[in-house]
Design a protein around this motif. Sequence first.
Motif, PDB file in Angstrom:
ATOM      1  N   VAL A 125       0.854  -1.182   0.000  1.00 38.42           N
ATOM      2  CA  VAL A 125       0.000   0.000   0.000  1.00 38.42           C
ATOM      3  C   VAL A 125       0.892   1.234   0.000  1.00 38.42           C
ATOM      4  O   VAL A 125       1.903   1.284   0.705  1.00 38.42           O
ATOM      5  CB  VAL A 125      -0.991  -0.014   1.183  1.00 38.42           C
ATOM      6  N   HIS A 126       0.524   2.194  -0.814  1.00 39.84           N
ATOM      7  CA  HIS A 126       1.259   3.452  -0.911  1.00 39.84           C
ATOM      8  C   HIS A 126       1.248   4.144   0.444  1.00 39.84           C
ATOM      9  O   HIS A 126       0.232   4.145   1.154  1.00 39.84           O
ATOM     10  CB  HIS A 126       0.604   4.336  -1.973  1.00 39.84           C
ATOM     11  N   GLU A 127       2.355   4.732   0.806  1.00 41.86           N
ATOM     12  CA  GLU A 127       2.495   5.376   2.116  1.00 41.86           C
ATOM     13  C   GLU A 127       1.453   6.463   2.370  1.00 41.86           C
ATOM     14  O   GLU A 127       1.140   6.772   3.522  1.00 41.86           O
ATOM     15  CB  GLU A 127       3.894   5.963   2.280  1.00 41.86           C
ATOM     16  N   GLU A 128       0.883   7.046   1.331  1.00 49.85           N
ATOM     17  CA  GLU A 128      -0.115   8.102   1.503  1.00 49.85           C
ATOM     18  C   GLU A 128      -1.550   7.597   1.376  1.00 49.85           C
ATOM     19  O   GLU A 128      -2.486   8.391   1.445  1.00 49.85           O
ATOM     20  CB  GLU A 128       0.140   9.223   0.491  1.00 49.85           C
ATOM     21  N   ASN A 129      -1.733   6.301   1.214  1.00 51.61           N
ATOM     22  CA  ASN A 129      -3.077   5.736   1.057  1.00 51.61           C
ATOM     23  C   ASN A 129      -3.575   5.231   2.416  1.00 51.61           C
ATOM     24  O   ASN A 129      -3.724   4.040   2.650  1.00 51.61           O
ATOM     25  CB  ASN A 129      -3.064   4.615   0.010  1.00 51.61           C
ATOM     26  N   ALA A 130      -3.827   6.185   3.315  1.00 54.84           N
ATOM     27  CA  ALA A 130      -4.213   5.859   4.693  1.00 54.84           C
ATOM     28  C   ALA A 130      -5.540   5.109   4.758  1.00 54.84           C
ATOM     29  O   ALA A 130      -5.710   4.216   5.606  1.00 54.84           O
ATOM     30  CB  ALA A 130      -4.281   7.133   5.523  1.00 54.84           C
ATOM     31  N   ARG A 131      -6.477   5.433   3.887  1.00 54.65           N
ATOM     32  CA  ARG A 131      -7.783   4.760   3.903  1.00 54.65           C
ATOM     33  C   ARG A 131      -7.624   3.274   3.618  1.00 54.65           C
ATOM     34  O   ARG A 131      -8.178   2.424   4.311  1.00 54.65           O
ATOM     35  CB  ARG A 131      -8.725   5.410   2.882  1.00 54.65           C
ATOM     36  N   ALA A 132      -6.837   2.935   2.607  1.00 56.81           N
ATOM     37  CA  ALA A 132      -6.614   1.524   2.278  1.00 56.81           C
ATOM     38  C   ALA A 132      -5.846   0.820   3.391  1.00 56.81           C
ATOM     39  O   ALA A 132      -6.197  -0.289   3.791  1.00 56.81           O
ATOM     40  CB  ALA A 132      -5.866   1.406   0.957  1.00 56.81           C
ATOM     41  N   ALA A 133      -4.814   1.465   3.920  1.00 57.65           N
ATOM     42  CA  ALA A 133      -4.021   0.856   4.995  1.00 57.65           C
ATOM     43  C   ALA A 133      -4.893   0.564   6.209  1.00 57.65           C
ATOM     44  O   ALA A 133      -4.754  -0.500   6.843  1.00 57.65           O
ATOM     45  CB  ALA A 133      -2.852   1.758   5.371  1.00 57.65           C
ATOM     46  N   ALA A 134      -5.794   1.468   6.545  1.00 56.60           N
ATOM     47  CA  ALA A 134      -6.685   1.254   7.693  1.00 56.60           C
ATOM     48  C   ALA A 134      -7.591   0.055   7.447  1.00 56.60           C
ATOM     49  O   ALA A 134      -7.813  -0.764   8.355  1.00 56.60           O
ATOM     50  CB  ALA A 134      -7.510   2.512   7.958  1.00 56.60           C
ATOM     51  N   PHE A 135      -8.117  -0.088   6.235  1.00 54.86           N
ATOM     52  CA  PHE A 135      -8.951  -1.257   5.935  1.00 54.86           C
ATOM     53  C   PHE A 135      -8.151  -2.542   6.073  1.00 54.86           C
ATOM     54  O   PHE A 135      -8.611  -3.519   6.666  1.00 54.86           O
ATOM     55  CB  PHE A 135      -9.561  -1.170   4.530  1.00 54.86           C
TER      56      PHE A 135
END
Length: 194
Positions: A143-153
């Motif tokens: 996951v891209h370091e700036e893709n917080a929404r995806a990382a949280a999921f």
Amino acid sequence: MNEYVVRPVRGDEWRKVKELRLAALRDPAAPLAFLETVAQAEAWSDEHWQGRAEGAGEGRGVRQFVAEAAGGAWLGSVTVLVEAAGTRDLFDRLIERDQGHLVGVFVRPEGRGTGLTEALFEAALEWAWALEEPVLYRVRLFVHEENARAAAFYRRFGFGATGIALPMPTDPSALEREYVFRRPGRRDTPSNTA
């Protein structure tokens, strides 16, 4: 929005595979989520899309799952790649043990927050764990370091960050962070947990 079925794609559905991929690449989050562009995908031939759908529906090294609404519309997709030990990944790192790699995660806006993404991931992991050869000990994703929404999921679903962060192949100034879901009931030694 529970009016959908999650299933593998079929080889003859290449037009729908193409349409959903182009929709994913047009999504505002696409630059953080995918390594290709709309222009690159639009340039591919029909034969490319046909081969992609056939391999993702029937191959042993890859399987694409879609969430299909009652009317036939595709609401989302995820693909599992089998990474064989001894091969190199997209970061040119040696794969030490057989594992799965989730890619192409996309859910249309109307399907987000409905449980559809969870259903897609459950189907993908069920397929990965059911493989008899090779036996996969973990499934990972980046996951891209700036893709917080995806990382949280991913964390909510049960993926854990490994601490590995690698330069994005298409933009070395950005980092892709690795997350792993380990096979249930499987214990790995410290040398093979990364």
